[in-house]
Design a protein around this motif. Structure first.
Motif, PDB file in Angstrom:
ATOM      1  N   VAL A  31       5.643   3.053   3.814  1.00  0.00           N
ATOM      2  CA  VAL A  31       6.256   3.126   5.146  1.00  0.00           C
ATOM      3  C   VAL A  31       5.244   2.635   6.177  1.00  0.00           C
ATOM      4  O   VAL A  31       4.028   2.688   5.959  1.00  0.00           O
ATOM      5  N   VAL A  32       5.775   2.147   7.303  1.00  0.00           N
ATOM      6  CA  VAL A  32       4.946   1.745   8.441  1.00  0.00           C
ATOM      7  C   VAL A  32       5.226   2.736   9.560  1.00  0.00           C
ATOM      8  O   VAL A  32       6.383   2.903   9.976  1.00  0.00           O
ATOM      9  N   LEU A  62       8.622   2.678  11.601  1.00  0.00           N
ATOM     10  CA  LEU A  62       8.880   1.287  11.963  1.00  0.00           C
ATOM     11  C   LEU A  62       9.466   0.525  10.785  1.00  0.00           C
ATOM     12  O   LEU A  62      10.294  -0.374  10.962  1.00  0.00           O
ATOM     13  N   GLU A  63       9.049   0.863   9.573  1.00  0.00           N
ATOM     14  CA  GLU A  63       9.596   0.274   8.342  1.00  0.00           C
ATOM     15  C   GLU A  63       9.681   1.382   7.303  1.00  0.00           C
ATOM     16  O   GLU A  63       8.762   2.187   7.160  1.00  0.00           O
ATOM     17  N   GLY A  64      10.798   1.400   6.566  1.00  0.00           N
ATOM     18  CA  GLY A  64      10.961   2.417   5.537  1.00  0.00           C
ATOM     19  C   GLY A  64      12.411   2.840   5.401  1.00  0.00           C
ATOM     20  O   GLY A  64      13.335   2.092   5.787  1.00  0.00           O
TER      21      GLY A  64
END
Length: 376
Positions: free
Chosen positions: A251-252, A264-266
């Motif tokens: 993840v981000v 943010l990402e995931g």
């Protein structure tokens, strides 16, 4: 000769002790790997990805300090003529505090409380001695030490929250002063930031405070609780259930409000993720009993059957033989035969009343020796 025997016995004992130590060391060398040592086991805790607003903030530790104080000291050595106040007394501006021998009168220059009286009437005051201290405990300040990387986030009038650790209470305030001259002594500069506070009586100088400075309001963000994030050698991640296995998913992360962190990402909102929770395991206790079991295996102790009053207790599951005939190849002596089979005795059968064995020892009359029958 006796000395030689004694010396031989001591040598024998020492050799026996050495052999025992060597045997114990060898046993431990081979058995130690079989004992369970302290470690940890992994558990997976479930969390759900959410959509919510978060407010980013900065947190700092601060200390409550007195903002206004008055300290009265003796300028020269002389006797104290009169003292008009005592410890913890409330005073108003202009109230008399203390008078010295030369007639000099000291009055309070503020509304406050007498924090300390360190003189007595008729006593001698040496030059520089503190005589009376008055403090304003209603208008206090909180001071923070802020490093050079965060000082740009502060401004005069900026709102903040102050959480008093000892009182478990939160108060609102605002930044009142920023000292722009560094007071740091090391390689990093630090600056003093002050917050003025109109405090209740429960707040006292010296108390520790956690000050939170709001930074940014983010709306409708994809977030997870901070504890749902696992950090390993490759970075932050979560785990997703794939059948009967857990799959690592990177993840981000973005900003956080110290409870939730922005993704943010995931995974997407509504998905369930898992975090690793390590549970420490207690090491196996090493005792003589466990060492014995490692060496020789577990032993089973068989208790002998107990007898009740005149009746043999039959082991559980045991049954009476179906036939009383002699095994093949064996015969009774001449003149003897096997008695006929009889009915099974009831469970509560006892040949003698409880407490009696059926045997009465011979009793002798006075003057008769044991074992001697009458008439002998």
């Amino acid at each position: 000769m006796a000395k030689r025997r004694k010396k031989s016995r001591w040598i024998g004992r020492i050799l026996l002790l050495v052999l025992l130590v060597i045997a114990a060391a060898i046993a431990w060398f081979f058995l130690a790997p079989t004992f369970k040592t302290a470690g940890s086991s992994a558990q997976y805790l479930p969390y759900t990805v959410q959509t919510r607003d978060i407010t980013t903030s900065l947190s700092f530790s601060g200390t409550v300090e007195v903002l206004h104080t008055q300290q009265i000291t003796a300028q020269e050595g002389q006797t104290v003529r009169e003292i008009f106040v005592e410890d913890s007394q409330m005073v108003k501006k202009g109230d008399k505090l203390i008078q010295l021998e030369d007639g000099e009168m000291f009055t309070s220059n503020m509304d406050g409380v007498v924090n300390q009286v360190r003189a007595r009437k008729g006593g001698y005051a040496v030059p520089g001695q503190s005589l009376v201290q008055v403090c304003d405990l209603k208008n206090l300040q909180i001071t923070l030490s802020v490093d050079e990387y965060d000082i740009s986030s502060f401004s005069i009038g900026q709102p903040c929250q102050m959480y008093f650790l000892a009182l478990e209470e939160t108060f609102q305030g605002e930044i009142s002063h920023i000292n722009k001259v560094s007071n740091g002594m090391g390689t990093m500069a630090s600056y003093t930031v002050s917050i003025e506070l109109t405090a209740p009586e429960s707040v006292l100088p010296g108390m520790q405070v956690c000050v939170t400075i709001p930074q940014e309001q983010l709306t409708a963000q994809t977030v997870l609780p901070i504890e749902a994030i696992t950090f390993d050698e490759e970075g932050p991640c979560v785990y997703l259930a794939r059948g009967d296995k857990m799959e690592r998913t990177a993840v981000v992360l973005g900003k956080n409000d110290q409870q939730y962190v922005q993704l943010l990402e995931g995974p997407l909102p509504g998905q369930q993720v898992y975090a690793i929770n390590t549970v420490p395991e207690k090491p196996e206790e090493v005792t003589l009993a466990t060492l014995y079991q490692r060496l020789f295996g577990k032993t089973v102790v068989v208790n002998e059957p107990q007898l009740s009053a005149g009746r043999e207790r039959r082991p559980e599951g045991a049954q009476r033989p179906e036939s009383t005939e002699m095994p093949e190849g064996m015969n009774f002596p001449e003149g003897m035969e096997m008695p006929p089979d009889g009915p099974e005795p009831p469970d509560d059968f006892a040949p003698f009343p409880p407490g009696e064995s059926g045997f009465s020892p011979m009793q002798s009359s006075p003057g008769q020796s044991p074992g001697q029958s009458e008439g002998e």
